[in-house]
Write an enzyme that holds these catalytic residues in place. Structure first.
Site, PDB file in Angstrom:
ATOM      1  N   THR A 126     -74.188  37.330 -23.661  1.00 26.64           N
ATOM      2  CA  THR A 126     -74.215  36.239 -23.179  1.00 26.64           C
ATOM      3  C   THR A 126     -75.049  35.053 -23.162  1.00 26.64           C
ATOM      4  O   THR A 126     -74.547  34.492 -22.978  1.00 26.64           O
ATOM      5  CB  THR A 126     -74.454  37.138 -21.567  1.00 26.64           C
ATOM      6  OG1 THR A 126     -73.572  37.715 -20.391  1.00 26.64           O
ATOM      7  CG2 THR A 126     -74.782  36.330 -19.834  1.00 26.64           C
ATOM      8  N   SER A 163     -71.547  43.478 -25.564  1.00 26.16           N
ATOM      9  CA  SER A 163     -72.208  44.771 -25.606  1.00 26.16           C
ATOM     10  C   SER A 163     -71.611  46.051 -25.540  1.00 26.16           C
ATOM     11  O   SER A 163     -71.817  47.167 -26.135  1.00 26.16           O
ATOM     12  CB  SER A 163     -73.852  44.643 -25.136  1.00 26.16           C
ATOM     13  OG  SER A 163     -73.796  44.817 -23.907  1.00 26.16           O
ATOM     14  N   THR A 190     -76.721  41.947 -22.117  1.00 27.75           N
ATOM     15  CA  THR A 190     -76.899  42.735 -21.569  1.00 27.75           C
ATOM     16  C   THR A 190     -76.597  44.407 -20.743  1.00 27.75           C
ATOM     17  O   THR A 190     -77.387  45.431 -20.243  1.00 27.75           O
ATOM     18  CB  THR A 190     -77.775  42.389 -20.209  1.00 27.75           C
ATOM     19  OG1 THR A 190     -77.001  42.118 -19.197  1.00 27.75           O
ATOM     20  CG2 THR A 190     -78.929  41.151 -20.114  1.00 27.75           C
TER      21      THR A 190
HETATM   22  N1  ASP Z   1     -71.334  40.714 -20.889  1.00 30.98           N
HETATM   23  C1  ASP Z   1     -72.545  40.902 -21.439  1.00 30.98           C
HETATM   24  C2  ASP Z   1     -72.775  41.852 -22.717  1.00 30.98           C
HETATM   25  O1  ASP Z   1     -72.584  41.754 -23.507  1.00 30.98           O
HETATM   26  C3  ASP Z   1     -72.947  41.035 -20.308  1.00 30.98           C
HETATM   27  C4  ASP Z   1     -74.726  40.600 -20.813  1.00 30.98           C
HETATM   28  O2  ASP Z   1     -75.133  40.292 -21.680  1.00 30.98           O
HETATM   29  O3  ASP Z   1     -75.705  40.268 -19.414  1.00 30.98           O
HETATM   30  O4  ASP Z   1     -73.508  42.876 -22.220  1.00 30.98           O
END
Ligand code: ASP
Length: 339
Positions: free
Chosen positions: A20, A67, A101
């Protein structure tokens, strides 16, 4: 007469992987609907002219994805690159990784077990996409670079910087689906904090054990599953795993890692060689201690590791060819983990 030369800013390596923090939404108020990993690490740095004079940066794009889509090959590439970068350059002060995250804590813990160097490795993400009003990514990234370049961060192992807090890789976990303060270190709290007055961390302990410092990662990783305890759990899942021949299982028990009698019976009738098994808890805080009823089935208590981190320990133990007794000794030797 002596001439004072200004201290050159620290050299840092930024490894960008997406998430994100590199997300792009259609409007500035799109907080949930956006594409993660849509901007490069270099683009993120363009938003931070404040880094001028603070750090000298080398940027590499290792991946650009959500991720949740990370694969073992990405982890292998990341570990190889960090080991190589530290070995090649004594000028390098630290490494920062931009990361989604959702699984950030898993990558942080993996690196904690594999990277043996006093120089900081800092993971950072954001809860709001880069295009959002009040995006948290730019400040988080600035602060992660501030931490990675600071002498105070040396020797602390792998760190996570989010919302001005500095967490250790072992305890940190994502605890909320939204909000910029979505990371906590249950039981322990953050190690320190960072703001415009500097990096605030206690002195690192002299000894840090990195159990898999020399482990070479294979192309093919063993299969390790996580099961989740609940009322009347589906034993069909256990039976599928036994037939699939998984090499490791993390049982996310209720309470302090409790399995139901049905699950214990299913283990007793597991066909063939039992996988390496750890018992964690679905509670989110507190340790899982040894318990004869479950230990005698071959399960080892995961101590204070959450299920997703227990799985990483199992993966590396299997890659290293460890048996149950060796894994048990390893767990007992790890400070603040041993059940
Ligand atoms: N969907 C995102 C990820 O790549 C969420 C984030 O990065 O906050 O995990």
């Amino acid at each position: 007469m002596t001439v004072d030369h200004p201290t050159p800013p620290p050299t840092l390596l930024l490894l960008a992987t997406g998430g994100t923090i590199a997300g792009r939404g259609v409007t500035r108020t799109s907080l949930n609907s956006y594409t993660a990993g849509a901007m490069s690490g270099s683009e993120l740095l363009q938003e931070l002219p404040q880094l001028q004079g603070v750090a000298q940066l080398q940027v590499e794009q290792l991946a650009n994805l959500d991720s949740a889509d990370l694969q073992f090959q990405h982890w292998k590439r990341l570990v190889t690159r960090i080991r190589e970068a530290f070995a090649e350059s004594c000028e390098l002060a630290g490494v920062v990784i931009t990361h989604g995250t959702n699984t950030l804590e898993e990558t942080a813990w993996l690196l904690e077990l594999l990277i043996d160097d006093p120089r900081p490795v800092v993971l950072v993400g954001a809860m709001r996409p880069a295009t959002a009003l009040s995006a948290d990514g730019p400040l988080n990234l600035f602060q992660a670079l501030q931490v990675a370049g600071s002498p105070q961060a040396r020797g602390h192992g792998v760190l996570v910087v989010m919302d001005g807090q500095i967490h250790g890789a072992r305890a940190v976990t994502k605890v909320a689906t939204q909000g910029v303060g979505a990371f906590q270190s249950p039981d322990l709290g953050p190690l320190g904090w960072v703001d415009d007055s500097g990096v605030h961390l206690p002195e690192a302990s002299r000894f840090r054990s990195v159990p898999f410092a020399t482990l070479a990662l294979p192309a093919q990783w063993p299969e390790v599953a996580i099961l989740y305890g609940c009322v009347n759990p589906s034993l069909a899942l256990v039976s599928s795993l036994s037939h699939a021949g998984v090499k490791g299982v993390v049982w996310t028990g209720t309470g302090a890692g409790q399995l139901s009698s049905g699950e214990r019976e299913a283990i007793k009738t597991w066909p063939g060689v039992l996988p390496l098994m750890l018992r964690a808890s679905r509670c989110g805080r507190g340790p899982v201690h040894p318990c004869p009823l479950q230990d005698e089935l071959g399960l080892l208590p995961a101590g204070t590791l959450n299920p997703q981190k227990a799985r990483i320990l199992l993966l590396l133990a299997l890659i290293a060819g460890m048996e149950r007794a060796e894994l048990s000794a390893l767990l007992a030797s790890m400070p603040m983990i041993g059940g």
